[in-house]
Design an enzyme around this catalytic site. Structure first.
Site, PDB file in Angstrom:
ATOM      1  CB  CYS A  48       1.562   3.637  -0.251  1.00 15.63           C
ATOM      2  SG  CYS A  48       2.304   4.682  -1.499  1.00 15.63           S
ATOM      3  CB  CYS A 107      -1.570   2.912   2.247  1.00 19.08           C
ATOM      4  SG  CYS A 107      -1.208   1.304   1.483  1.00 19.08           S
TER       5      CYS A 107
END
Length: 338
Positions: free
Chosen positions: A32, A106
């Site tokens: 992420c 993400c």
């Protein structure tokens, strides 16, 4: 990444001094932005859920490491998983060659370009597009808990994929044919077609994926609902970008949205696969009156088209309704092929 080099691990099992590496059959890296929340929770879940499966794991930040969010630590502890000792590390500190599976937690696959592109070229790359709890939590940790639970489902599904001896991905070289369904944002039409093919293919060796020409967003609740009515569960499907896939991996490319004219320039290669079709299905989110009737109609139309496609692919000498197996081939044209 976690307490990879703790004395307990090093002394107890010298061969697993790291939580990933050649001692594992498969290795997974969760990414992420800053390795502070989503990738840490996924990392924790894989360690807890893998059991005896030989799957190594690490996590890192695409931008860099910062610190593990207290909210993530708290909600994972509620679920019986302690990530308080995990470290927050930078992707730059890892070698892509060490990992078979790379997951962007993400929706940041578009940040893996240039010299980072190699991370998307591992055998398995997925972009899960989980919400960012620190950015949206109202202060009661509800967003953290929701994303924690969503992450658990996705990690469990990933482990099941990795456990399947011939199907670590829903598409790939283990299949005779591979189909890519496209629409603008991979949020509705392409998702329904993807779900139908998985249900209808039976024992046919046909792999499948779906993606958004513009990019991934999220699977529409209406699509999830009407497909569930038809006993097809797409609630765990991710919404992915076409840019995260390699056109060479697919024999058949279907534009579900009549958007073939968007596949120009560097995207033209998608239309040059052995089979390309533009189905021009209506867009339910744009036209539904609020009772899901448009979703149901397009769901049913999509089922018919997927069934027809599977029949075409099953024909031993006519995987297409035209081609070298015929002495002559005819093309009928009108404005919209409708």
């Amino acid at each position: 990444m976690g307490n990879a080099c703790s004395g307990q691990v090093a002394e107890g099992a010298a061969e697993v001094g790291l939580p990933y590496g050649p001692q594992y059959a498969k290795n997974v890296l969760f990414l992420c932005n800053h390795n502070s929340c989503r990738s840490q929770m996924a990392d924790g879940w894989l360690r807890q859920l893998r059991g005896r499966a030989s799957v190594g794991v690490a996590s890192a930040g695409i931008v860099g490491g910062t610190a593990v969010k207290e909210g993530a630590i708290t909600v994972m502890k509620e679920a019986g998983m302690d990530i308080s000792g995990f470290t927050s590390d930078a992707m730059a500190d890892f070698n892509p060659e060490d990992f078979d599976v790379v997951i962007s937690c993400c929706g940041c696959g578009d940040k893996l370009n240039g010299d980072k592109e190699v991370w998307k070229r591992r055998p398995v790359f997925q972009d899960w597009n989980l919400d960012d709890p620190p950015a949206i939590d109202p202060g009661d940790l509800s967003a953290y808990r929701r994303v924690r639970d969503e992450s658990r489902v996705k990690v469990k599904d990933l482990l099941e994929q990795l456990a399947a001896p011939t199907a670590s991905l829903p598409y790939g070289k283990q299949y005779s044919k591979n189909v890519m369904f496209l629409c603008n944002h991979n949020s509705c039409r392409s998702q329904m077609a993807d779900g139908w093919l998985r249900q209808l293919r039976g024992r046919a060796s046909v792999g499948v994926a779906s993606a958004g020409i513009v990019g991934g967003t999220a699977v529409k609740d209406g699509a999830v609902t009407v497909m569930k009515e038809a006993s097809v569960d797409i609630s765990g499907f991710t919404s992915d970008a076409m840019a995260d896939f390699n056109p060479e991996d697919f024999d058949v490319v279907i534009s579900c949205c009549g958007c073939g004219d968007k596949l120009n320039g560097d995207k033209e290669v998608w239309k040059r696969r052995p089979v390309f079709q533009d189905w021009n299905l209506d867009d339910p989110p744009a036209i539904d009156p609020g009772d899901l009737s448009a979703y149901r109609r397009v769901r049913d139309e999509s089922r018919v088209k997927v069934k027809d496609l599977l029949e075409q692919l099953a024909a031993p000498t006519a995987s297409l309704p035209y081609g070298k197996q015929y002495s002559k081939n005819v093309m009928f044209l009108c404005n919209h092929n409708s």
